[in-house]
Scaffold this motif. Sequence first.
Motif, PDB file in Angstrom:
ATOM      1  N   TRP A  11      66.665  52.781   0.614  1.00  0.00           N
ATOM      2  CA  TRP A  11      67.787  53.481  -0.015  1.00  0.00           C
ATOM      3  C   TRP A  11      68.205  54.598   0.918  1.00  0.00           C
ATOM      4  N   ASP A  12      69.439  54.516   1.393  1.00  0.00           N
ATOM      5  CA  ASP A  12      70.001  55.557   2.244  1.00  0.00           C
ATOM      6  C   ASP A  12      70.718  56.551   1.325  1.00  0.00           C
ATOM      7  N   GLN A  13      70.105  57.710   1.120  1.00  0.00           N
ATOM      8  CA  GLN A  13      70.652  58.714   0.210  1.00  0.00           C
ATOM      9  C   GLN A  13      71.950  59.330   0.719  1.00  0.00           C
ATOM     10  N   ASN A  14      72.129  59.352   2.038  1.00  0.00           N
ATOM     11  CA  ASN A  14      73.325  59.980   2.613  1.00  0.00           C
ATOM     12  C   ASN A  14      74.596  59.202   2.284  1.00  0.00           C
ATOM     13  N   ILE A  15      74.499  57.870   2.256  1.00  0.00           N
ATOM     14  CA  ILE A  15      75.688  57.054   1.974  1.00  0.00           C
ATOM     15  C   ILE A  15      75.535  56.267   0.670  1.00  0.00           C
ATOM     16  N   ASN A  16      74.466  56.534  -0.090  1.00  0.00           N
ATOM     17  CA  ASN A  16      74.219  55.862  -1.380  1.00  0.00           C
ATOM     18  C   ASN A  16      74.250  54.339  -1.240  1.00  0.00           C
ATOM     19  N   ILE A  32      71.837  50.703  -0.661  1.00  0.00           N
ATOM     20  CA  ILE A  32      70.522  50.073  -0.826  1.00  0.00           C
ATOM     21  C   ILE A  32      70.530  48.777  -0.022  1.00  0.00           C
ATOM     22  N   PHE A  33      69.418  48.471   0.667  1.00  0.00           N
ATOM     23  CA  PHE A  33      69.386  47.252   1.460  1.00  0.00           C
ATOM     24  C   PHE A  33      67.951  46.781   1.696  1.00  0.00           C
ATOM     25  N   THR A  34      67.823  45.493   2.051  1.00  0.00           N
ATOM     26  CA  THR A  34      66.546  44.908   2.434  1.00  0.00           C
ATOM     27  C   THR A  34      66.798  43.636   3.227  1.00  0.00           C
ATOM     28  N   ASP A  35      65.870  43.272   4.084  1.00  0.00           N
ATOM     29  CA  ASP A  35      65.882  41.988   4.772  1.00  0.00           C
ATOM     30  C   ASP A  35      64.800  41.078   4.197  1.00  0.00           C
ATOM     31  N   GLN A  36      64.121  41.550   3.180  1.00  0.00           N
ATOM     32  CA  GLN A  36      63.056  40.791   2.528  1.00  0.00           C
ATOM     33  C   GLN A  36      63.639  39.958   1.374  1.00  0.00           C
ATOM     34  N   PRO A  37      62.940  38.903   0.969  1.00  0.00           N
ATOM     35  CA  PRO A  37      63.389  38.121  -0.188  1.00  0.00           C
ATOM     36  C   PRO A  37      63.436  38.988  -1.448  1.00  0.00           C
ATOM     37  N   TYR A  38      64.379  38.674  -2.322  1.00  0.00           N
ATOM     38  CA  TYR A  38      64.508  39.392  -3.586  1.00  0.00           C
ATOM     39  C   TYR A  38      64.993  38.420  -4.652  1.00  0.00           C
ATOM     40  N   ASP A  71      74.578  38.295 -17.633  1.00  0.00           N
ATOM     41  CA  ASP A  71      75.157  37.045 -18.144  1.00  0.00           C
ATOM     42  C   ASP A  71      74.218  35.852 -18.010  1.00  0.00           C
ATOM     43  N   GLY A  72      72.978  36.097 -17.541  1.00  0.00           N
ATOM     44  CA  GLY A  72      72.003  35.011 -17.394  1.00  0.00           C
ATOM     45  C   GLY A  72      71.904  34.462 -15.985  1.00  0.00           C
ATOM     46  N   THR A  73      72.760  34.894 -15.106  1.00  0.00           N
ATOM     47  CA  THR A  73      72.737  34.439 -13.719  1.00  0.00           C
ATOM     48  C   THR A  73      71.455  34.906 -13.041  1.00  0.00           C
ATOM     49  N   ILE A  74      70.830  33.982 -12.314  1.00  0.00           N
ATOM     50  CA  ILE A  74      69.624  34.300 -11.540  1.00  0.00           C
ATOM     51  C   ILE A  74      69.954  34.037 -10.079  1.00  0.00           C
ATOM     52  N   ASN A  75      69.634  34.970  -9.223  1.00  0.00           N
ATOM     53  CA  ASN A  75      69.926  34.831  -7.806  1.00  0.00           C
ATOM     54  C   ASN A  75      68.677  35.158  -6.995  1.00  0.00           C
ATOM     55  N   GLU A  76      68.352  34.264  -6.061  1.00  0.00           N
ATOM     56  CA  GLU A  76      67.265  34.515  -5.108  1.00  0.00           C
ATOM     57  C   GLU A  76      67.872  34.466  -3.723  1.00  0.00           C
ATOM     58  N   ALA A  77      67.468  35.383  -2.870  1.00  0.00           N
ATOM     59  CA  ALA A  77      68.039  35.428  -1.529  1.00  0.00           C
ATOM     60  C   ALA A  77      67.075  36.100  -0.565  1.00  0.00           C
ATOM     61  N   ASP A  78      67.425  36.048   0.708  1.00  0.00           N
ATOM     62  CA  ASP A  78      66.577  36.604   1.763  1.00  0.00           C
ATOM     63  C   ASP A  78      67.046  37.958   2.251  1.00  0.00           C
ATOM     64  N   GLY A  79      67.766  38.679   1.459  1.00  0.00           N
ATOM     65  CA  GLY A  79      68.195  40.013   1.841  1.00  0.00           C
ATOM     66  C   GLY A  79      69.549  40.331   1.261  1.00  0.00           C
ATOM     67  N   PHE A  80      69.827  41.616   1.155  1.00  0.00           N
ATOM     68  CA  PHE A  80      71.115  42.057   0.643  1.00  0.00           C
ATOM     69  C   PHE A  80      71.353  43.500   1.056  1.00  0.00           C
ATOM     70  N   ASP A  81      72.582  43.911   0.898  1.00  0.00           N
ATOM     71  CA  ASP A  81      72.899  45.324   0.958  1.00  0.00           C
ATOM     72  C   ASP A  81      73.945  45.577  -0.120  1.00  0.00           C
ATOM     73  N   ASN A 134      76.006  48.931  -2.678  1.00  0.00           N
ATOM     74  CA  ASN A 134      76.142  50.346  -2.982  1.00  0.00           C
ATOM     75  C   ASN A 134      75.174  50.679  -4.117  1.00  0.00           C
ATOM     76  N   GLN A 135      74.993  51.927  -4.347  1.00  0.00           N
ATOM     77  CA  GLN A 135      73.998  52.408  -5.314  1.00  0.00           C
ATOM     78  C   GLN A 135      74.256  51.896  -6.734  1.00  0.00           C
ATOM     79  N   ASP A 136      75.518  51.659  -7.079  1.00  0.00           N
ATOM     80  CA  ASP A 136      75.872  51.194  -8.420  1.00  0.00           C
ATOM     81  C   ASP A 136      75.864  49.673  -8.535  1.00  0.00           C
ATOM     82  N   PHE A 137      75.636  48.968  -7.438  1.00  0.00           N
ATOM     83  CA  PHE A 137      75.654  47.505  -7.377  1.00  0.00           C
ATOM     84  C   PHE A 137      77.027  46.928  -7.717  1.00  0.00           C
ATOM     85  N   THR A 138      78.091  47.716  -7.546  1.00  0.00           N
ATOM     86  CA  THR A 138      79.433  47.170  -7.736  1.00  0.00           C
ATOM     87  C   THR A 138      79.887  46.424  -6.484  1.00  0.00           C
ATOM     88  N   ILE A 139      79.280  46.727  -5.347  1.00  0.00           N
ATOM     89  CA  ILE A 139      79.479  45.980  -4.106  1.00  0.00           C
ATOM     90  C   ILE A 139      78.114  45.417  -3.724  1.00  0.00           C
TER      91      ILE A 139
END
Length: 185
Positions: free
Chosen positions: A135-140, A142-148, A154-164, A166-171
């Motif tokens: 979590w980069d506090q300066n620009i709010n 969140i990111f990882t290169d690890q699986p998540y 709505d019931g959607t399930i997502n598995e992936a090998d990384g993401f980035d 914004n702090q609110d998860f709107t992007i």
Amino acid sequence: MQNKNIYNIFNIVIVFAMTMFFSCQSIKKKKQSYSISEETPIAEVFEVNLKYTDSGRLAAILKTPKILDFSNKDFAYFEFPEGVVLDIIDKEGKVSVVRSDYAISYKQTGLIDMRGNVDIKTADSTHLQAQQLYWDQNINWIFTDQPYKSYLPDGTINEADGFDANQDFTILNSRINDGVMFIKE
């Protein structure tokens, strides 16, 4: 009488010399005990329940069993070896909860590295699990290169090998996805 005076003066000199000897020795010991290696924390804090306010509004609550303060290092940081629980409270009073088994916060970069059973439950019921998140506090951001794995309201399930995101998860930018999505016909 003169022998008695010499005897008293002799005792006073001995007491003064002994006092000087022991006081010098204790100063030396005190100086030695204050030299702290950069490998040891400058402070340890236990059973923390820290409340952060923004303009009088409760914005976050950090709970952790232990914090190690390494601000004595050139690249200063705080270590949370027994994990953290962070409640983030938005302006509407909705609470999102972040948990991890271990965390480290770097002062100079504003980056927080969370590791081990990282679990985020947002106020809108989005649930995200990973083994490591940054979590980069300066620009709010969140990111990882690890699986998540994420579970959306709505019931959607997502598995992936990384993401980035914004702090609110709107992007949310996710990489190499696999999941289940429910679509109305």
